[in-house]
Design an enzyme around this catalytic site. Structure first.
Site, PDB file in Angstrom:
ATOM      1  N   ASP A 130       2.130  13.542  15.961  1.00 13.17           N
ATOM      2  CA  ASP A 130       2.440  13.444  14.527  1.00 13.17           C
ATOM      3  C   ASP A 130       1.172  13.567  13.693  1.00 13.17           C
ATOM      4  O   ASP A 130       0.948  12.813  12.740  1.00 13.17           O
ATOM      5  CB  ASP A 130       3.142  12.117  14.223  1.00 13.17           C
ATOM      6  CG  ASP A 130       3.922  12.156  12.900  1.00 13.17           C
ATOM      7  OD1 ASP A 130       4.209  13.275  12.421  1.00 13.17           O
ATOM      8  OD2 ASP A 130       4.228  11.088  12.362  1.00 13.17           O
ATOM      9  N   ILE A 139       0.836  -1.202   0.000  1.00 14.52           N
ATOM     10  CA  ILE A 139       0.000   0.000   0.000  1.00 14.52           C
ATOM     11  C   ILE A 139       0.867   1.248   0.000  1.00 14.52           C
ATOM     12  O   ILE A 139       0.606   2.206  -0.736  1.00 14.52           O
ATOM     13  CB  ILE A 139      -0.950   0.000   1.213  1.00 14.52           C
ATOM     14  CG1 ILE A 139      -1.902  -1.208   1.147  1.00 14.52           C
ATOM     15  CG2 ILE A 139      -1.744   1.295   1.271  1.00 14.52           C
ATOM     16  CD1 ILE A 139      -2.815  -1.320   2.343  1.00 14.52           C
TER      17      ILE A 139
END
Length: 411
Positions: free
Chosen positions: A127, A15
């Site tokens: 993050d 992916i």
């Protein structure tokens, strides 16, 4: 069949790749479902500790994707999470550029709602960025966003990992206090959310634009939305609005979602439906070949509470024959009428029945599986002349043998 990791996860296709590892679409052979599997290398102790922290995260919220489980093999570790087919927000911005204000406001509402659950668990994500926000494939409809990738999250109530001279985060989305090695607080995530909003409304990375509190409002963006962005990216952590205040400001009427608010934006499905290659249903319960599976979870039959011998087969796999709707073969329009249909007559007369005790043995019926004994041959039991000659010769030979034995002892 692809490579199987740890005897359980079959890696199907790649992916994406990042600094800490690669993300695969994988099939969980034990639970028969399709998941996203992130494979990391145990390069050092800190990376392994971050991995353990992420796989142990359990935040139950519709806008947060937490890891499902993990497994280790040789020098690699793998953890799994739910797979999302619409790609990331970074991909969407790259495809469409600046997003409509109502669309961006809806994404911000969902991410802030997810952060409420994260902060309630005493965690700071650290993050938040478009690449870590995943989307369902909703097409031109209302988007559904997920906050993911807790690899560098900090547990405010747990032990800290001290790394001198290292700053974890993504440039452009990293709060100023973290760049200066300050304390980690939930306000750092709010700064990153403000930068995500700026990226959606401008179509560019914040570090390339140099966005700050003095940046003018872009054309077409409501002032209520851009003023919230400016407040969230305030360099002073204590001056930023909290989550509750930010969500309240996003409830302004000009920011409310309505049908068609996506305008030109469509969230396409980035992953093709998975076709299993298993030729038959195996011990893991995989569906037969040709079954198309959702990229979210593999299909599995619904168990029945009845014993298998009482269950009725479903009509889609085992069509049932219904006599009332079938026609005789000779009446089918596609069959030539070469002969008249067969007819049969059932006799209604009943033969007289004789009681069993009044029947002779010869008249008793013979079971069909019993065969009659073969008739005795005529003359059987009589001995032929050759039989008597052989018998006499045997007697003479026996007597001669005894005489010879006696003579041998006497002499």
């Amino acid at each position: 069949m692809g490579e199987v990791f740890g005897g359980r996860y079959e890696l199907i296709d790649l992916i994406g790749e990042g600094g800490m590892g690669a993300v695969w679409r994988a099939r969980d052979l034990k639970l028969n479902r399709v998941v996203a599997a992130k494979v990391l290398r145990q390069s050092d102790a800190s990376a392994l500790l971050r991995f353990v922290r992420e796989q142990g995260l359990r935040v139950n919220h519709p806008n947060v994707i937490a890891p499902l489980g993990w497994i280790g093999e040789d020098n690699q570790v793998l953890f799994t999470m739910r797979i999302v087919a619409g790609g990331s927000l970074a991909t969407l911005i790259g495809d469409h550029g600046a997003l409509p204000p109502r669309f961006a406001a809806e994404i911000l509402r969902q991410i802030l709602a997810g952060l409420q659950a994260v902060h309630a668990a005493h965690l700071v994500h650290r993050d938040v960025k478009p690449a870590n926000i995943l989307l369902d494939a909703t097409g031109p409809g209302r988007p559904h966003a997920y906050l993911t990738d807790f690899g560098i999250a900090v547990d405010l109530t747990g032990p800290r990992l001290t790394e001198t001279g290292l700053v974890h985060g993504t440039p452009g989305y990293l709060a100023p206090e973290l760049q200066n090695f300050g304390d980690v607080t939930p306000a750092a995530d709010l700064f990153a959310v403000g930068m995500v909003g700026a990226a959606m409304l401008t179509g560019a990375r914040p570090r390339d634009l140099g966005i700050d509190t003095t940046t003018p409002t872009p054309e077409g963006v409501p002032e209520s939305l851009w003023s919230l962005i400016r407040d969230l990216i305030n360099p002073h952590a204590e001056a930023r609005p909290d989550l509750t205040t930010a969500l309240h400001r996003l409830e302004a009427p000009e920011l409310a979602w309505h049908e068609g608010a996506a305008e030109y934006v469509e969230v396409f499905q980035q992953l093709e439906p998975l076709e299993l290659a298993s030729p038959h249903t195996g011990p893991q319960g995989l569906e037969p070949s040709g079954t198309l599976l959702s990229p979210y979870v593999a299909s599995s039959p619904t168990p029945s509470s009845q014993p298998f011998w009482q269950q009725t087969p479903t009509t889609d796999r085992f069509p049932q024959w219904t006599p009332s709707t079938e026609q005789p073969l000779h009446a089918h329009p596609g069959i030539a009428q070469s002969r008249p249909p067969h007819t049969s007559t059932v006799l209604q007369t009943t033969p007289p029945v004789t009681p069993l005790h009044a029947q002779s043995p010869q008249s008793l019926p013979m079971p069909p599986h019993v065969e009659k004994a073969a008739p005795r041959r005529k003359g059987r039991g009589k001995r032929h002349t050759s039989d008597w000659v052989l018998f006499a010769a045997s007697v003479v030979a026996f007597i001669a043998g005894i005489v010879l034995l006696v003579l041998w002892y006497v002499i």
